[in-house]
Design a protein around this motif. Structure first.
Motif, PDB file in Angstrom:
ATOM      1  N   GLN A  87       0.906  -0.956   0.041  1.00  0.00           N
ATOM      2  CA  GLN A  87       0.032  -0.073   0.154  1.00  0.00           C
ATOM      3  C   GLN A  87       0.723   1.209   0.247  1.00  0.00           C
ATOM      4  O   GLN A  87       1.905   1.264   0.336  1.00  0.00           O
ATOM      5  CB  GLN A  87      -0.899  -0.102   1.398  1.00  0.00           C
ATOM      6  N   LEU A  88       0.118   2.378  -0.389  1.00  0.00           N
ATOM      7  CA  LEU A  88       1.230   3.696  -0.568  1.00  0.00           C
ATOM      8  C   LEU A  88       0.144   4.825  -0.311  1.00  0.00           C
ATOM      9  O   LEU A  88      -0.747   4.913  -1.215  1.00  0.00           O
ATOM     10  CB  LEU A  88       1.895   3.460  -1.970  1.00  0.00           C
ATOM     11  N   SER A  89       0.546   5.603   0.572  1.00  0.00           N
ATOM     12  CA  SER A  89      -0.261   6.815   0.758  1.00  0.00           C
ATOM     13  C   SER A  89       0.022   7.935  -0.378  1.00  0.00           C
ATOM     14  O   SER A  89       1.077   7.828  -1.131  1.00  0.00           O
ATOM     15  CB  SER A  89       0.086   7.326   1.946  1.00  0.00           C
ATOM     16  N   TYR A  90      -0.830   8.787  -0.986  1.00  0.00           N
ATOM     17  CA  TYR A  90      -0.503   9.696  -1.856  1.00  0.00           C
ATOM     18  C   TYR A  90       0.663  10.528  -1.391  1.00  0.00           C
ATOM     19  O   TYR A  90       1.439  10.766  -2.429  1.00  0.00           O
ATOM     20  CB  TYR A  90      -1.681  10.615  -1.982  1.00  0.00           C
ATOM     21  N   ARG A  91       0.833  11.113  -0.123  1.00  0.00           N
ATOM     22  CA  ARG A  91       2.021  11.622   0.267  1.00  0.00           C
ATOM     23  C   ARG A  91       3.303  10.994   0.106  1.00  0.00           C
ATOM     24  O   ARG A  91       4.100  11.635  -0.645  1.00  0.00           O
ATOM     25  CB  ARG A  91       1.742  12.133   1.560  1.00  0.00           C
ATOM     26  N   ASN A  92       3.474   9.829   0.225  1.00  0.00           N
ATOM     27  CA  ASN A  92       4.567   8.851   0.129  1.00  0.00           C
ATOM     28  C   ASN A  92       4.791   8.685  -1.446  1.00  0.00           C
ATOM     29  O   ASN A  92       5.872   8.669  -1.818  1.00  0.00           O
ATOM     30  CB  ASN A  92       4.639   7.727   0.788  1.00  0.00           C
ATOM     31  N   GLY A  93       3.756   8.575  -2.174  1.00  0.00           N
ATOM     32  CA  GLY A  93       3.816   8.640  -3.580  1.00  0.00           C
ATOM     33  C   GLY A  93       4.449   9.944  -4.263  1.00  0.00           C
ATOM     34  O   GLY A  93       5.281   9.855  -4.920  1.00  0.00           O
ATOM     35  N   VAL A  94       3.976  10.997  -3.603  1.00  0.00           N
ATOM     36  CA  VAL A  94       4.459  12.145  -4.226  1.00  0.00           C
ATOM     37  C   VAL A  94       5.949  12.492  -3.910  1.00  0.00           C
ATOM     38  O   VAL A  94       6.841  12.706  -4.474  1.00  0.00           O
ATOM     39  CB  VAL A  94       3.704  13.556  -3.539  1.00  0.00           C
ATOM     40  N   ASN A  95       6.440  11.957  -2.528  1.00  0.00           N
ATOM     41  CA  ASN A  95       7.795  11.944  -1.984  1.00  0.00           C
ATOM     42  C   ASN A  95       8.790  11.191  -3.224  1.00  0.00           C
ATOM     43  O   ASN A  95       9.778  11.579  -3.611  1.00  0.00           O
ATOM     44  CB  ASN A  95       7.855  11.448  -0.608  1.00  0.00           C
ATOM     45  N   ILE A  96       8.428   9.970  -3.433  1.00  0.00           N
ATOM     46  CA  ILE A  96       8.888   9.214  -4.131  1.00  0.00           C
ATOM     47  C   ILE A  96       9.266   9.860  -5.797  1.00  0.00           C
ATOM     48  O   ILE A  96      10.360   9.783  -6.248  1.00  0.00           O
ATOM     49  CB  ILE A  96       8.291   7.757  -4.578  1.00  0.00           C
ATOM     50  N   LEU A 113       2.822  13.647 -14.881  1.00  0.00           N
ATOM     51  CA  LEU A 113       1.945  12.601 -15.770  1.00  0.00           C
ATOM     52  C   LEU A 113       1.857  11.492 -14.656  1.00  0.00           C
ATOM     53  O   LEU A 113       0.803  11.100 -14.510  1.00  0.00           O
ATOM     54  CB  LEU A 113       2.761  12.066 -16.788  1.00  0.00           C
ATOM     55  N   ILE A 114       2.632  11.069 -14.025  1.00  0.00           N
ATOM     56  CA  ILE A 114       2.604   9.750 -12.946  1.00  0.00           C
ATOM     57  C   ILE A 114       1.725  10.331 -11.766  1.00  0.00           C
ATOM     58  O   ILE A 114       0.961   9.573 -11.337  1.00  0.00           O
ATOM     59  CB  ILE A 114       3.903   9.409 -12.400  1.00  0.00           C
ATOM     60  N   LEU A 115       1.999  11.450 -11.262  1.00  0.00           N
ATOM     61  CA  LEU A 115       1.168  12.199 -10.151  1.00  0.00           C
ATOM     62  C   LEU A 115      -0.303  12.164 -10.549  1.00  0.00           C
ATOM     63  O   LEU A 115      -1.103  11.905  -9.802  1.00  0.00           O
ATOM     64  CB  LEU A 115       1.583  13.387  -9.575  1.00  0.00           C
ATOM     65  N   SER A 116      -0.518  12.349 -11.911  1.00  0.00           N
ATOM     66  CA  SER A 116      -1.846  12.410 -12.214  1.00  0.00           C
ATOM     67  C   SER A 116      -2.415  11.335 -12.101  1.00  0.00           C
ATOM     68  O   SER A 116      -3.831  11.051 -12.290  1.00  0.00           O
ATOM     69  CB  SER A 116      -2.157  13.183 -13.485  1.00  0.00           C
ATOM     70  N   GLU A 119      -3.295  10.037  -8.417  1.00  0.00           N
ATOM     71  CA  GLU A 119      -4.080  10.700  -7.599  1.00  0.00           C
ATOM     72  C   GLU A 119      -5.271  10.228  -6.900  1.00  0.00           C
ATOM     73  O   GLU A 119      -5.946   9.473  -7.483  1.00  0.00           O
ATOM     74  CB  GLU A 119      -4.562  12.170  -8.409  1.00  0.00           C
ATOM     75  N   LYS A 120      -5.669  10.848  -5.625  1.00  0.00           N
ATOM     76  CA  LYS A 120      -6.797  10.147  -5.039  1.00  0.00           C
ATOM     77  C   LYS A 120      -7.955  10.163  -5.669  1.00  0.00           C
ATOM     78  O   LYS A 120      -8.766   8.969  -5.681  1.00  0.00           O
ATOM     79  CB  LYS A 120      -6.878  11.124  -3.688  1.00  0.00           C
ATOM     80  N   SER A 121      -8.465  11.244  -6.137  1.00  0.00           N
ATOM     81  CA  SER A 121      -9.720  11.415  -6.860  1.00  0.00           C
ATOM     82  C   SER A 121      -9.756  10.321  -7.849  1.00  0.00           C
ATOM     83  O   SER A 121     -10.678   9.870  -8.336  1.00  0.00           O
ATOM     84  CB  SER A 121      -9.873  12.830  -7.199  1.00  0.00           C
ATOM     85  N   VAL A 122      -8.655   9.966  -8.579  1.00  0.00           N
ATOM     86  CA  VAL A 122      -8.676   9.282  -9.898  1.00  0.00           C
ATOM     87  C   VAL A 122      -8.740   7.864  -9.361  1.00  0.00           C
ATOM     88  O   VAL A 122      -9.594   6.941  -9.999  1.00  0.00           O
ATOM     89  CB  VAL A 122      -7.259   9.357 -10.737  1.00  0.00           C
ATOM     90  N   ARG A 134      -2.634   2.544  -5.863  1.00  0.00           N
ATOM     91  CA  ARG A 134      -1.606   3.432  -5.972  1.00  0.00           C
ATOM     92  C   ARG A 134      -0.037   2.784  -6.048  1.00  0.00           C
ATOM     93  O   ARG A 134       0.652   2.969  -6.727  1.00  0.00           O
ATOM     94  CB  ARG A 134      -1.649   4.541  -4.847  1.00  0.00           C
ATOM     95  N   ALA A 135       0.008   1.752  -4.957  1.00  0.00           N
ATOM     96  CA  ALA A 135       1.143   1.102  -4.913  1.00  0.00           C
ATOM     97  C   ALA A 135       1.562   0.055  -6.180  1.00  0.00           C
ATOM     98  O   ALA A 135       2.499   0.052  -6.555  1.00  0.00           O
ATOM     99  CB  ALA A 135       1.259   0.212  -3.674  1.00  0.00           C
ATOM    100  N   MET A 136       0.494  -0.403  -6.545  1.00  0.00           N
ATOM    101  CA  MET A 136       0.625  -1.364  -7.920  1.00  0.00           C
ATOM    102  C   MET A 136       0.915  -0.651  -9.139  1.00  0.00           C
ATOM    103  O   MET A 136       1.975  -0.934  -9.777  1.00  0.00           O
ATOM    104  CB  MET A 136      -0.588  -1.968  -8.145  1.00  0.00           C
ATOM    105  N   LEU A 137       0.390   0.654  -9.311  1.00  0.00           N
ATOM    106  CA  LEU A 137       0.796   1.645 -10.522  1.00  0.00           C
ATOM    107  C   LEU A 137       2.051   2.189 -10.266  1.00  0.00           C
ATOM    108  O   LEU A 137       2.845   2.012 -11.360  1.00  0.00           O
ATOM    109  CB  LEU A 137      -0.349   2.637 -10.409  1.00  0.00           C
ATOM    110  N   LEU A 138       2.528   2.526  -9.052  1.00  0.00           N
ATOM    111  CA  LEU A 138       3.933   3.059  -8.768  1.00  0.00           C
ATOM    112  C   LEU A 138       4.923   1.993  -9.177  1.00  0.00           C
ATOM    113  O   LEU A 138       5.987   2.293  -9.933  1.00  0.00           O
ATOM    114  CB  LEU A 138       3.954   3.800  -7.838  1.00  0.00           C
ATOM    115  N   LYS A 139       4.773   0.673  -8.539  1.00  0.00           N
ATOM    116  CA  LYS A 139       5.375  -0.399  -8.793  1.00  0.00           C
ATOM    117  C   LYS A 139       5.721  -0.489 -10.184  1.00  0.00           C
ATOM    118  O   LYS A 139       6.916  -0.936 -10.562  1.00  0.00           O
ATOM    119  CB  LYS A 139       5.091  -1.566  -7.799  1.00  0.00           C
ATOM    120  N   THR A 140       4.697  -0.813 -11.095  1.00  0.00           N
ATOM    121  CA  THR A 140       4.929  -1.065 -12.261  1.00  0.00           C
ATOM    122  C   THR A 140       5.503   0.077 -13.126  1.00  0.00           C
ATOM    123  O   THR A 140       6.470  -0.250 -14.029  1.00  0.00           O
ATOM    124  CB  THR A 140       3.354  -1.091 -12.847  1.00  0.00           C
ATOM    125  N   PHE A 141       5.374   1.153 -12.732  1.00  0.00           N
ATOM    126  CA  PHE A 141       6.020   2.316 -13.266  1.00  0.00           C
ATOM    127  C   PHE A 141       7.583   2.032 -12.912  1.00  0.00           C
ATOM    128  O   PHE A 141       8.464   2.325 -14.043  1.00  0.00           O
ATOM    129  CB  PHE A 141       5.382   3.470 -12.985  1.00  0.00           C
TER     130      PHE A 141
END
Length: 153
Positions: A87-96, A113-116, A119-122, A134-141
């Motif tokens: 799992q990944l919070s939005y804030r930690n995703g932004v930090n990465i 582009l990645i942040l968009s 994003e929570k609302s998406v 979010r964790a799955m998407l960022l790991k894939t990226f």
């Protein structure tokens, strides 16, 4: 004020792998409360940002901020993958993403582009488990980015 304190501490880290500070000394220097220093350290000097923080409490206490030195961009990506978990919070995703931009592994445009996408609302419209998605998407990226880095060598 937080940005100024962060810049001040990072200025010392430019020429050194680590710094040792007394929270009260920095608070006195900036004429602020010590909790403001805690806030800056806890939010701006995280592993996601490429730092490790050690502290010792008490009269002779200190806070040591170490800049994590990794040998390659692939190593940095591996560390980020490890930090994400399931799992990944939005804030930690932004930090990465900010760290990837700061280390010039990705461009600001790619970061936006990645942040968009994370994003929570998406994510909330797609799944009620937005931190998992979010964790799955960022790991894939990050896996794709690591593959691209290795294939370009």
């Amino acid at each position: 004020m937080s940005d100024i304190i962060e810049a001040y501490l990072k200025e010392f880290l430019k020429d050194s792998k680590h710094i040792e500070i007394k929270r009260s000394d920095i608070a006195d220097h900036f004429d602020c409360v010590p909790s403001q220093i805690n806030y800056v350290i806890n939010t701006r000097f995280t592993q996601e940002h490429g730092y490790q923080v050690e502290s010792k409490r008490g009269g002779g206490g200190y806070i040591r901020i170490l800049k994590i030195q990794l040998t390659s961009e692939a190593d940095q990506i591996d560390q980020m993958l490890e930090l994400i978990g399931d799992q990944l919070s939005y804030r930690n995703g932004v930090n990465i993403i900010e760290t990837l931009i700061e280390q010039q592994i990705i461009t600001k445009r790619e970061g936006r582009l990645i942040l968009s996408v994370i994003e929570k609302s998406v994510l909330h419209t797609i799944s009620n488990q937005d931190q998992v998605a979010r964790a799955m998407l960022l790991k894939t990226f990050l896996h794709q980015l690591k593959y691209e880095l290795r294939s370009s060598i």
